[in-house]
Design a protein around this motif. Structure first.
Motif, PDB file in Angstrom:
ATOM      1  N   ILE A  48       0.849  -1.204   0.000  1.00 12.94           N
ATOM      2  CA  ILE A  48       0.000   0.000   0.000  1.00 12.94           C
ATOM      3  C   ILE A  48       0.873   1.239   0.000  1.00 12.94           C
ATOM      4  CG2 ILE A  48      -1.623   1.400   1.339  1.00 12.94           C
ATOM      5  CD1 ILE A  48      -2.728  -1.184   2.474  1.00 12.94           C
ATOM      6  N   TYR A  49       1.868   1.246   0.841  1.00 17.54           N
ATOM      7  CA  TYR A  49       2.707   2.421   0.985  1.00 17.54           C
ATOM      8  C   TYR A  49       3.611   2.608  -0.229  1.00 17.54           C
ATOM      9  CZ  TYR A  49       0.484   1.935   5.358  1.00 17.54           C
ATOM     10  OH  TYR A  49      -0.497   1.804   6.307  1.00 17.54           O
ATOM     11  N   GLN A  50       4.072   1.500  -0.813  1.00 18.11           N
ATOM     12  CA  GLN A  50       4.855   1.613  -2.036  1.00 18.11           C
ATOM     13  C   GLN A  50       3.983   2.126  -3.182  1.00 18.11           C
ATOM     14  OE1 GLN A  50       6.226  -2.461  -2.025  1.00 18.11           O
ATOM     15  NE2 GLN A  50       8.300  -1.821  -1.488  1.00 18.11           N
ATOM     16  N   ALA A  51       2.758   1.636  -3.287  1.00 16.80           N
ATOM     17  CA  ALA A  51       1.842   2.077  -4.345  1.00 16.80           C
ATOM     18  C   ALA A  51       1.485   3.549  -4.183  1.00 16.80           C
ATOM     19  CB  ALA A  51       0.579   1.215  -4.338  1.00 16.80           C
ATOM     20  N   THR A  52       1.230   3.997  -2.956  1.00 17.80           N
ATOM     21  CA  THR A  52       0.861   5.398  -2.748  1.00 17.80           C
ATOM     22  C   THR A  52       2.044   6.334  -3.000  1.00 17.80           C
ATOM     23  OG1 THR A  52       1.138   5.128  -0.341  1.00 17.80           O
ATOM     24  CG2 THR A  52      -1.108   4.970  -1.214  1.00 17.80           C
ATOM     25  N   MET A  53       3.244   5.899  -2.664  1.00 20.56           N
ATOM     26  CA  MET A  53       4.419   6.724  -2.954  1.00 20.56           C
ATOM     27  C   MET A  53       4.636   6.811  -4.460  1.00 20.56           C
ATOM     28  SD  MET A  53       6.717   8.752  -1.943  1.00 20.56           S
ATOM     29  CE  MET A  53       6.968   8.577  -0.201  1.00 20.56           C
ATOM     30  N   GLN A  54       4.452   5.696  -5.166  1.00 18.32           N
ATOM     31  CA  GLN A  54       4.560   5.696  -6.627  1.00 18.32           C
ATOM     32  C   GLN A  54       3.502   6.610  -7.233  1.00 18.32           C
ATOM     33  OE1 GLN A  54       5.043   1.766  -8.381  1.00 18.32           O
ATOM     34  NE2 GLN A  54       3.770   2.375 -10.107  1.00 18.32           N
ATOM     35  N   SER A  55       2.293   6.585  -6.676  1.00 14.20           N
ATOM     36  CA  SER A  55       1.215   7.460  -7.141  1.00 14.20           C
ATOM     37  C   SER A  55       1.577   8.921  -6.921  1.00 14.20           C
ATOM     38  CB  SER A  55      -0.088   7.128  -6.417  1.00 14.20           C
ATOM     39  OG  SER A  55      -1.089   8.069  -6.719  1.00 14.20           O
ATOM     40  N   PHE A  56       2.045   9.250  -5.734  1.00 12.01           N
ATOM     41  CA  PHE A  56       2.409  10.622  -5.384  1.00 12.01           C
ATOM     42  C   PHE A  56       3.477  11.149  -6.346  1.00 12.01           C
ATOM     43  CE2 PHE A  56       5.230  13.344  -2.650  1.00 12.01           C
ATOM     44  CZ  PHE A  56       4.422  14.467  -2.682  1.00 12.01           C
ATOM     45  N   GLU A  57       4.531  10.369  -6.550  1.00  9.63           N
ATOM     46  CA  GLU A  57       5.616  10.803  -7.424  1.00  9.63           C
ATOM     47  C   GLU A  57       5.144  10.919  -8.876  1.00  9.63           C
ATOM     48  OE1 GLU A  57       8.474   7.769  -6.533  1.00  9.63           O
ATOM     49  OE2 GLU A  57       9.253   8.837  -4.776  1.00  9.63           O
ATOM     50  N   GLY A  58       4.341   9.963  -9.341  1.00 16.58           N
ATOM     51  CA  GLY A  58       3.838   9.999 -10.710  1.00 16.58           C
ATOM     52  C   GLY A  58       2.884  11.156 -10.949  1.00 16.58           C
ATOM     53  N   ARG A  59       2.053  11.426  -9.948  1.00 21.23           N
ATOM     54  CA  ARG A  59       1.086  12.529 -10.051  1.00 21.23           C
ATOM     55  C   ARG A  59       1.813  13.864 -10.137  1.00 21.23           C
ATOM     56  NH1 ARG A  59      -1.155  15.609  -6.255  1.00 21.23           N
ATOM     57  NH2 ARG A  59      -0.367  14.356  -4.542  1.00 21.23           N
ATOM     58  N   LEU A  60       2.846  14.043  -9.327  1.00 19.01           N
ATOM     59  CA  LEU A  60       3.616  15.288  -9.373  1.00 19.01           C
ATOM     60  C   LEU A  60       4.313  15.449 -10.721  1.00 19.01           C
ATOM     61  CD1 LEU A  60       5.199  15.554  -5.812  1.00 19.01           C
ATOM     62  CD2 LEU A  60       3.189  16.722  -6.716  1.00 19.01           C
ATOM     63  N   ALA A  61       4.846  14.351 -11.253  1.00 16.19           N
ATOM     64  CA  ALA A  61       5.504  14.406 -12.562  1.00 16.19           C
ATOM     65  C   ALA A  61       4.492  14.725 -13.654  1.00 16.19           C
ATOM     66  CB  ALA A  61       6.201  13.083 -12.853  1.00 16.19           C
ATOM     67  N   GLN A  62       3.300  14.145 -13.567  1.00 18.93           N
ATOM     68  CA  GLN A  62       2.252  14.414 -14.562  1.00 18.93           C
ATOM     69  C   GLN A  62       1.799  15.861 -14.505  1.00 18.93           C
ATOM     70  OE1 GLN A  62      -1.065  11.715 -14.339  1.00 18.93           O
ATOM     71  NE2 GLN A  62      -2.186  12.726 -15.981  1.00 18.93           N
TER      72      GLN A  62
END
Length: 131
Positions: free
Chosen positions: A110-124
């Motif tokens: 969960i925490y790995q997925a949310t961190m990946q989401s956070f980083e990807g969202r900021l890049a997008q």
């Protein structure tokens, strides 16, 4: 929130699907495939797939779909609570959590997925502002 087991896989869906979420505004979706940090053991080598749907502007978690050969309903409960509490991907990624061997096998995912989401969202968002 719903879950089932079919053909040896556990599947769950919480909150909105991506299509439902897109009716409310722009979204970011992340698909995480991996193992929780606690899953690196000979006894439990199953991976989990999590599709996390968040608001592109705020990171608020709007929904998730997940599946694995390992039981995942405790993971869907955590995501359901995060949605109810209006958590963002950043909130959940940086949340302190308890570790109890044998009981938190997939929670690291969960925490790995949310961190990946956070980083990807900021890049997008950053790419969108460059244009």
């Amino acid at each position: 929130s719903m879950g089932t087991s079919l053909f040896g896989y556990y599947m769950a869906s919480v909150g909105l699907t991506q299509v439902e979420a897109e009716t409310w505004g722009p979204v970011h979706s992340t698909i995480f495939v991996g193992r929780g940090m606690e899953m690196v053991s000979a006894e439990n080598t199953e991976s989990i797939t999590i599709k996390l749907i968040t608001s592109i502007n705020t990171g608020q978690i709007l929904g998730a779909q997940l599946y694995s050969k390992a039981p995942i309903f405790h993971v869907s409960d955590i995501l359901s609570l995060a949605i109810s509490a209006d958590y963002s991907d950043q909130d959940l990624a940086l949340q302190e959590r308890a570790y109890v061997a044998g009981f938190t096998d997939l929670q690291g995912a969960i925490y790995q997925a949310t961190m990946q989401s956070f980083e990807g969202r900021l890049a997008q968002r950053s790419d969108a502002h460059v244009d």
